[in-house]
Design a protein around this motif. Structure first.
Motif, PDB file in Angstrom:
ATOM      1  N   ILE A  52     -20.346 -15.633   5.196  1.00 52.87           N
ATOM      2  CA  ILE A  52     -19.536 -15.050   6.272  1.00 52.87           C
ATOM      3  C   ILE A  52     -18.305 -15.922   6.492  1.00 52.87           C
ATOM      4  N   GLY A  53     -17.134 -15.369   6.193  1.00 53.71           N
ATOM      5  CA  GLY A  53     -15.894 -16.149   6.233  1.00 53.71           C
ATOM      6  C   GLY A  53     -15.677 -16.867   4.925  1.00 53.71           C
ATOM      7  N   CYS A  54     -15.852 -16.164   3.820  1.00 46.25           N
ATOM      8  CA  CYS A  54     -15.940 -16.798   2.493  1.00 46.25           C
ATOM      9  C   CYS A  54     -14.616 -17.352   1.986  1.00 46.25           C
ATOM     10  N   GLY A  55     -13.472 -16.793   2.451  1.00 44.93           N
ATOM     11  CA  GLY A  55     -12.189 -17.265   1.928  1.00 44.93           C
ATOM     12  C   GLY A  55     -12.137 -17.156   0.417  1.00 44.93           C
ATOM     13  N   ASN A  56     -11.851 -18.268  -0.248  1.00 48.68           N
ATOM     14  CA  ASN A  56     -11.780 -18.308  -1.712  1.00 48.68           C
ATOM     15  C   ASN A  56     -13.108 -18.699  -2.373  1.00 48.68           C
ATOM     16  N   LYS A  57     -14.193 -18.654  -1.621  1.00 44.04           N
ATOM     17  CA  LYS A  57     -15.523 -19.013  -2.145  1.00 44.04           C
ATOM     18  C   LYS A  57     -15.510 -20.393  -2.834  1.00 44.04           C
ATOM     19  N   GLY A  72     -19.407 -12.238  -0.522  1.00 44.25           N
ATOM     20  CA  GLY A  72     -18.542 -12.869   0.463  1.00 44.25           C
ATOM     21  C   GLY A  72     -17.845 -11.851   1.338  1.00 44.25           C
ATOM     22  N   VAL A  73     -17.891 -12.081   2.659  1.00 40.92           N
ATOM     23  CA  VAL A  73     -17.190 -11.212   3.604  1.00 40.92           C
ATOM     24  C   VAL A  73     -16.179 -12.037   4.392  1.00 40.92           C
ATOM     25  N   ASP A  74     -15.090 -11.396   4.789  1.00 42.52           N
ATOM     26  CA  ASP A  74     -14.068 -12.065   5.591  1.00 42.52           C
ATOM     27  C   ASP A  74     -13.226 -11.005   6.279  1.00 42.52           C
ATOM     28  N   ILE A  75     -12.477 -11.431   7.283  1.00 41.78           N
ATOM     29  CA  ILE A  75     -11.663 -10.498   8.056  1.00 41.78           C
ATOM     30  C   ILE A  75     -10.377 -10.127   7.332  1.00 41.78           C
ATOM     31  N   ILE A  76      -9.906 -10.983   6.422  1.00 45.54           N
ATOM     32  CA  ILE A  76      -8.720 -10.709   5.619  1.00 45.54           C
ATOM     33  C   ILE A  76      -8.993 -11.117   4.176  1.00 45.54           C
ATOM     34  N   GLN A  77      -8.191 -10.594   3.265  1.00 51.86           N
ATOM     35  CA  GLN A  77      -8.314 -10.970   1.866  1.00 51.86           C
ATOM     36  C   GLN A  77      -7.693 -12.359   1.650  1.00 51.86           C
ATOM     37  N   SER A  78      -8.322 -13.174   0.817  1.00 48.73           N
ATOM     38  CA  SER A  78      -7.822 -14.523   0.541  1.00 48.73           C
ATOM     39  C   SER A  78      -6.719 -14.478  -0.507  1.00 48.73           C
ATOM     40  N   ASP A  79      -6.008 -15.604  -0.658  1.00 47.81           N
ATOM     41  CA  ASP A  79      -4.893 -15.640  -1.598  1.00 47.81           C
ATOM     42  C   ASP A  79      -5.338 -15.544  -3.050  1.00 47.81           C
ATOM     43  N   GLU A  80      -6.634 -15.792  -3.320  1.00 48.24           N
ATOM     44  CA  GLU A  80      -7.155 -15.645  -4.680  1.00 48.24           C
ATOM     45  C   GLU A  80      -7.979 -14.364  -4.835  1.00 48.24           C
ATOM     46  N   ASN A  81      -7.925 -13.504  -3.824  1.00 42.67           N
ATOM     47  CA  ASN A  81      -8.567 -12.191  -3.877  1.00 42.67           C
ATOM     48  C   ASN A  81     -10.072 -12.290  -4.144  1.00 42.67           C
ATOM     49  N   VAL A 102     -27.918 -17.120   4.285  1.00 43.83           N
ATOM     50  CA  VAL A 102     -26.589 -16.824   4.826  1.00 43.83           C
ATOM     51  C   VAL A 102     -25.894 -18.152   5.069  1.00 43.83           C
ATOM     52  N   ILE A 103     -24.640 -18.261   4.616  1.00 47.26           N
ATOM     53  CA  ILE A 103     -23.847 -19.447   4.907  1.00 47.26           C
ATOM     54  C   ILE A 103     -22.580 -19.009   5.653  1.00 47.26           C
ATOM     55  N   SER A 104     -22.080 -19.899   6.488  1.00 43.45           N
ATOM     56  CA  SER A 104     -20.801 -19.680   7.157  1.00 43.45           C
ATOM     57  C   SER A 104     -20.182 -21.040   7.401  1.00 43.45           C
ATOM     58  N   THR A 105     -19.154 -21.368   6.626  1.00 45.24           N
ATOM     59  CA  THR A 105     -18.587 -22.707   6.650  1.00 45.24           C
ATOM     60  C   THR A 105     -17.193 -22.701   7.254  1.00 45.24           C
ATOM     61  N   GLN A 106     -17.026 -23.501   8.304  1.00 39.36           N
ATOM     62  CA  GLN A 106     -15.721 -23.714   8.951  1.00 39.36           C
ATOM     63  C   GLN A 106     -15.053 -22.377   9.291  1.00 39.36           C
ATOM     64  N   THR A 107     -15.837 -21.469   9.840  1.00 40.62           N
ATOM     65  CA  THR A 107     -15.358 -20.134  10.201  1.00 40.62           C
ATOM     66  C   THR A 107     -15.539 -19.854  11.682  1.00 40.62           C
ATOM     67  N   ILE A 108     -16.637 -20.334  12.256  1.00 37.65           N
ATOM     68  CA  ILE A 108     -17.035 -19.913  13.599  1.00 37.65           C
ATOM     69  C   ILE A 108     -15.994 -20.247  14.668  1.00 37.65           C
TER      70      ILE A 108
END
Length: 241
Positions: A52-57, A72-81, A102-108
């Motif tokens: 949750i909040g995967c960014g660029n994984k 991976g889920v996120d609110i917007i698409q990351s720069d590496e898609n 489930v992991i969520s790193t530096q998102t909350i």
């Protein structure tokens, strides 16, 4: 989280690499954070995993072989898609009891409805499986204006237990001295705004005492003096009962 995701910048630059050398401005943060996070992955991450909040994984490559699926889920698409599903953290369009981890790193800290994120993690996990979540207690404002919270270990514990989780491990990522060193490095750029002899003197000192020297000094002291009453970050492992 409300629907102000339309205000967020798409293709946001996110962390991509896990190797952070001693010359890096945020070395002190990543040294202690990654130590505890990677240990948690090795001990608890298995099977079908949701980020949750995967960014660029950034951590996909270092996950243990026991993880056989990664979404991976996120609110917007990351720069590496790298985002598989675009959605809100408190409303993930997947069926319940689906994941082993489930992991969520530096998102909350970026989620307005932080309890909703944790509730969704609980809903999506199978029984007796694990959530690995991390978030800051100290960090400058970032990704503004979507930076809402900082958390103590007691705040994390309250939110997780409220959702029905059992706390397994609470890891403080560094102590007072790592916070002091990191805060010093975050303050350094402002020195270049100081005019006159004082500014010249401070900039001259910085040419001698480099980032790697500050990182090395504060890292060694932090390891010798184990005082975690102030920390930069937490990694928490919680189990769905």
């Amino acid at each position: 989280m409300d629907n102000n995701n339309i205000m967020r910048k798409d293709n946001l630059s996110r962390l991509s690499e896990t190797e952070i050398n001693i010359d890096h401005l945020n070395y002190l943060h990543y040294k202690f954070y990654h130590r505890d996070l990677f240990n948690a992955f090795e001990k608890y991450a298995t099977g079908k995993l949701l980020d949750i909040g995967c960014g660029n994984k950034p951590y996909q490559k270092i996950l243990p072989k026991s993880v056989n699926s990664y979404i991976g889920v996120d609110i917007i698409q990351s720069d590496e898609n790298k985002v598989d599903i675009l959605c809100l953290a408190n409303n993930i369009p997947l069926e319940s009891n689906l994941f082993d981890t489930v992991i969520s790193t530096q998102t909350i800290e970026h989620v307005e409805d932080h309890q909703g994120l944790i509730n969704e993690a609980h809903r999506l996990l199978k029984e007796d499986r694990y959530l690995i979540i991390s978030g800051p207690m100290y960090w400058p404002l970032h990704e503004e204006p979507h930076d809402f919270f900082r958390f103590t270990k007691y705040g994390f514990t309250y939110l997780l237990q409220k959702a029905g989780f059992e706390i397994v491990e609470v890891k403080s990522n560094g102590g007072k001295w790592s916070v002091a060193g990191q805060a010093l490095l975050h303050a350094v750029p402002s020195i270049y705004n100081i005019i006159g002899f004082k500014g010249f003197l401070l900039r001259t000192i910085l040419k001698i005492i480099k980032t790697k020297h500050i990182n090395s000094f504060f890292s060694k002291i932090d390891e010798e003096i184990n005082d975690q009453t102030n920390t930069m970050n937490y990694v928490i492992i919680a189990k769905k009962k």
